[in-house]
Design an enzyme around this catalytic site. Structure first.
Site: not given
Ligand code: AMP
Length: 298
Positions: A33, A35, A39, A151, A188-189
């Site tokens: 989330g 997002l 995402h 990422k 997200s961070r």
């Molecule tokens: P997260 O919500 O951060 O756990 O990420 C969910 C998915 O989105 C994971 O497969 C991440 O690698 C991908 N993701 C997060 N940030 C990026 C970004 N800046 N570029 C590409 N994919 C991302």
């Protein structure tokens, strides 16, 4: 159109089954989330390989360490649903913890080797939590394509390994890192960063850009590329956790002078204030980060 929202496993699984029975190909984008456009890029990529796109939204407690940001991790289901709707997502699976970790839960998935270094070392138990939850989400969804971002480069290798090893009926698709206009990898961070911290955080994409440009200019020595990265980070006020030139598949350190395009990656993790950031670049494959306001010569 708004996506159909599922919080219960039984209903979500039934909806996925019904779509497949009706002849649809399904793609899943697992997320925690909060997002953002990174995402959304994954959602669009999912759309190109499937007729129906599902997004899971689950802040997974088992991948956070005791002193990490599980409690304060940003959660806003309303905003996330709007983001999913804008990207044409069909299904959102947003289970609560009890659905994913049933009472008596005693099973974990551990991928060895790939998790020995880097984030695996600095975040003990993290990848066991990731591997476990990804296995559960893929099991809940059933046969599908699943899209992951580069990422989280080490996570992606772990997911590819477990999907192969556990014979999961899933095609793993990887997507390049999306960046904000200033070059910082979207995350997200990032919302934890103050404006001054954000400026300092740009040391990460700058270090990667320096490495990527050196590679483009013909540098093939792991040691020299590592030195370029170290110099760029040393000039910045970030606390480096690791900076390494590694084999792009095994993630073992590379020390040789023969880096082939696409075969080696620079992996970075650093703290800026209280915020931990990661970034990476596959040399000779990923786009070199474009940096706003950069004054140094190219
Ligand atoms: P997260 O919500 O951060 O756990 O990420 C969910 C998915 O989105 C994971 O497969 C991440 O690698 C991908 N993701 C997060 N940030 C990026 C970004 N800046 N570029 C590409 N994919 C991302």
């Amino acid at each position: 159109m708004n996506p159909r929202l599922f919080t219960g496993l039984v209903e979500y699984r039934a909806a996925c089954d019904a779509l497949r029975t009706g002849g649809s190909r399904l793609a899943l984008v697992p997320t925690m989330g909060a997002l953002h456009h990174g995402h959304q890029a994954l959602m669009r990529a999912a759309r190109t390989v499937a007729d129906r796109v599902a997004v899971s939204i689950f802040v997974n407690p088992t991948q956070f360490g005791p002193n990490e940001d599980f409690q304060r991790y940003p959660r806003d289901l309303g905003a996330d649903l709007a983001t999913c709707a804008a990207a044409g997502v069909d299904l959102v699976f947003a289970p609560d913890v009890e659905q994913v970790y049933p009472r008596g839960d005693a099973t974990r998935v551990r991928v060895s080797g790939l998790t020995d270094h880097w984030c695996g070392k600095s975040r003990p138990g993290h990848f066991e939590g990731v591997a476990t939850v990804v296995t559960k989400l893929l099991s809940a969804t059933g046969p599908c394509s699943a899209v992951f971002g580069r990422k989280d480069y080490q996570q992606l290798q772990v997911v590819k390994r477990l999907a192969t090893d556990l014979l999961l009926p899933v095609t793993i698709i990887e997507h390049p890192t999306q960046r904000d206009p200033d070059g910082l990898a979207t995350s997200s961070r990032n919302r934890y960063l103050s404006p001054a911290e954000r400026e300092r955080a740009l040391a990460l994409p700058r270090a990667l850009a320096a490495a990527g440009r050196a590679f483009q200019a013909g540098e093939r020595s792991a040691a020299r590329i590592g030195a370029i990265v170290d110099a760029a980070l040393a000039a910045a006020s970030v606390a480096v956790e690791y900076a390494a030139v590694v084999d792009a598949a095994s993630l073992e350190p590379r020390h040789d002078e023969q880096l082939e395009p696409g075969a080696a990656a620079v992996l970075l993790a650093a703290r800026v204030g209280n915020t931990r950031l990661i970034d990476n670049l596959v040399l000779g494959q990923d786009r070199v980060p474009a940096l706003a306001n950069e004054t140094e010569a190219r």
